[in-house]
Design a protein around this motif. Structure first.
Motif, PDB file in Angstrom:
ATOM      1  N   HIS A 282       3.061   2.278   2.484  1.00  0.00           N
ATOM      2  CA  HIS A 282       3.448   2.847   3.764  1.00  0.00           C
ATOM      3  C   HIS A 282       5.151   2.627   4.137  1.00  0.00           C
ATOM      4  O   HIS A 282       5.099   3.598   5.111  1.00  0.00           O
TER       5      HIS A 282
ATOM      6  N   CYS B 123       0.855  -1.253   0.026  1.00  0.00           N
ATOM      7  CA  CYS B 123       0.099   0.133  -0.015  1.00  0.00           C
ATOM      8  C   CYS B 123       1.072   1.240   0.017  1.00  0.00           C
ATOM      9  O   CYS B 123       0.390   2.387  -0.024  1.00  0.00           O
TER      10      CYS B 123
ATOM     11  N   HIS C 193      -2.701  -2.775  -2.608  1.00  0.00           N
ATOM     12  CA  HIS C 193      -3.009  -4.338  -2.260  1.00  0.00           C
ATOM     13  C   HIS C 193      -2.893  -5.269  -3.044  1.00  0.00           C
ATOM     14  O   HIS C 193      -3.511  -6.612  -2.971  1.00  0.00           O
TER      15      HIS C 193
ATOM     16  N   GLU D 293      -2.796   0.841  10.351  1.00  0.00           N
ATOM     17  CA  GLU D 293      -3.704   1.413   9.400  1.00  0.00           C
ATOM     18  C   GLU D 293      -4.666   0.604   8.715  1.00  0.00           C
ATOM     19  O   GLU D 293      -5.912   0.886   8.685  1.00  0.00           O
ATOM     20  N   GLU D 294      -4.100  -0.703   8.223  1.00  0.00           N
ATOM     21  CA  GLU D 294      -4.932  -1.510   7.508  1.00  0.00           C
ATOM     22  C   GLU D 294      -6.058  -2.206   8.534  1.00  0.00           C
ATOM     23  O   GLU D 294      -6.590  -2.949   8.016  1.00  0.00           O
TER      24      GLU D 294
END
Ligand code: ZN
Ligand code: ZN
Length: 397
Positions: A104, A102, A367, A137-138
């Protein structure tokens, strides 16, 4: 100070941070290697920090002001996903089944870049700069517990920025940024429904209370809430994504379990529809002689970028990059982000840095096991966040 140049001067370092972090993806709240890596880098830069908020989170502070100076925060997420990486990159994940899919990893690298620029130019800072490294966060969410454990205190944070790289908004191309005022991303709620009927023979439904039939009515009624009860110019989504019940073609089961997600951009519609969902589910079940359990879980709130701060940020961005590369986002997305919790506490903005990169001739979505980001845009993220911090502190000192 020319922040773009300063960020370009440390570009190799930012890319190295990202590649190192990319190799050690970890998920949810438990990120021991990522935490250790960041702490080591902060130690090397001589930056003070607190570690262990929300288990793996870190709050670093570059103290630069007088006693009553303001504090500006930069927030980055830290977590990866349970995906087996298939990019073929030489710095691909070394953790089987986990991947920074993603971006990050790049958020952390760009935030470390801000830390470096702030600590090396402390004498020019009119206040403190705080870097918030946030896990999960996910899911299950790290922002809320970090705030509860004091991430926005000591020193108290007065304003905050964060960014997301990639292709969340398709109109934001690599090297461009997307700026969004007001409603930007949706809330991220979930619900569970258990319908309890009375099982029996498939040929004799009159002797049963059929939870399959009741469940299908419930699914229809939930969709009708979206078409008939929500203000049509205010988006909402209800998706029943799981239905489980039954064991044989000729047996009416005793129970059906359903799960789904609900997304709203505005708090008002979120409150209205979530309450109506409960009423409708209970009344449909009641009318059809079934029992029902309904649980609605309020997840991340919608991401809302306050207009005044976002205009201010846009003004800063205009001094760093060309106007045509600053895209005003007009329509929100129904994805969620727990940056929302920080923006509920302090003014700030969450912006989008275009930067999807092709793997095998295609830009893969977030993703995806072949997701990659464009490293040449990292300096922009660092420059924008650092300049906003320096300028805002100067203006508000
Ligand atoms: Zn994601
Ligand atoms: Zn993300």
């Amino acid at each position: 100070m020319n922040f773009k140049k300063m960020a370009l001067d440390i570009e190799d370092q930012i890319i190295k941070w990202r590649r190192d972090l990319h190799q050690i993806p970890e998920t949810q709240l438990d990120l021991p290697k990522t935490n250790e890596y960041i702490r080591n880098e902060l130690d090397k830069m001589g930056i003070e920090y607190k570690s262990g908020l929300a288990k793996s989170g870190i709050v670093a502070t570059i103290w630069a002001g007088e006693g009553d100076s303001k504090t500006f925060a930069v927030r980055t997420d830290m977590d990866a996903l349970d995906i087996n990486e298939e990019t073929g990159l030489d710095f691909a994940s070394t953790h089987e089944g986990k991947m920074h899919a993603c971006g990050h990893d790049s958020h952390m690298a760009m935030a470390l870049g801000v830390a470096k620029l702030a600590s090396e130019n402390k004498d020019k800072l009119a206040g403190n700069v705080k870097i918030i490294f946030q896990p999960a966060e996910e899911g299950p969410g790290g922002a809320k517990p970090m705030i509860e454990e004091g991430a926005l205190e000591d020193p108290a944070v007065d304003a905050i920025v964060g960014l997301h790289i990639g292709t969340i908004f398709k109109e934001v191309k690599p090297g461009q940024i997307g700026v969004s005022k007001g409603a930007t991303m949706a809330c991220l709620d979930s619900f569970q429904i258990e319908v309890e009927g009375k099982g029996g023979h498939g040929a004799m439904p009159n002797t049963t209370v059929d939870p399959v039939a009741v469940s299908s009515s419930i699914v229809q009624e939930l969709q009708t809430l979206i078409s008939r009860e929500i203000n049509p110019v205010r988006p909402g989504v209800i998706s029943v994504c799981k239905i489980h019940g039954g064991s044989a073609y000729n047996v009416i089961p005793g129970k059906v379990n359903m799960e789904g997600t609900a997304r709203f951009i505005h708090e008002e519609q979120r409150q209205q529809i979530s309450k109506r969902m409960e009423e409708v589910v209970k009344k449909v079940a009641d009318a059809r002689r079934a029992k029902v359990k309904f649980d609605y879980h309020y997840g991340y709130p919608p991401v809302f970028n306050p207009e005044e701060f976002t205009d201010y940020f846009k003004g800063v961005a205009e001094t760093v990059m060309d106007d045509e590369n600053i895209i005003e986002i007009k329509e929100p997305v129904m994805g969620g982000e727990d940056m929302a919790y920080f923006l509920k506490e302090v003014p700030g903005t969450f912006f989008f840095l275009g930067g999807g990169k092709e793997i095998e001739g295609e830009v893969h979505s977030h993703h995806n096991s072949k997701f990659d980001v464009e490293e040449s845009v990292f300096h922009l993220g660092t420059a924008l966040m650092a300049k906003t911090a320096f300028d805002w502190l100067e203006k508000n000192k």
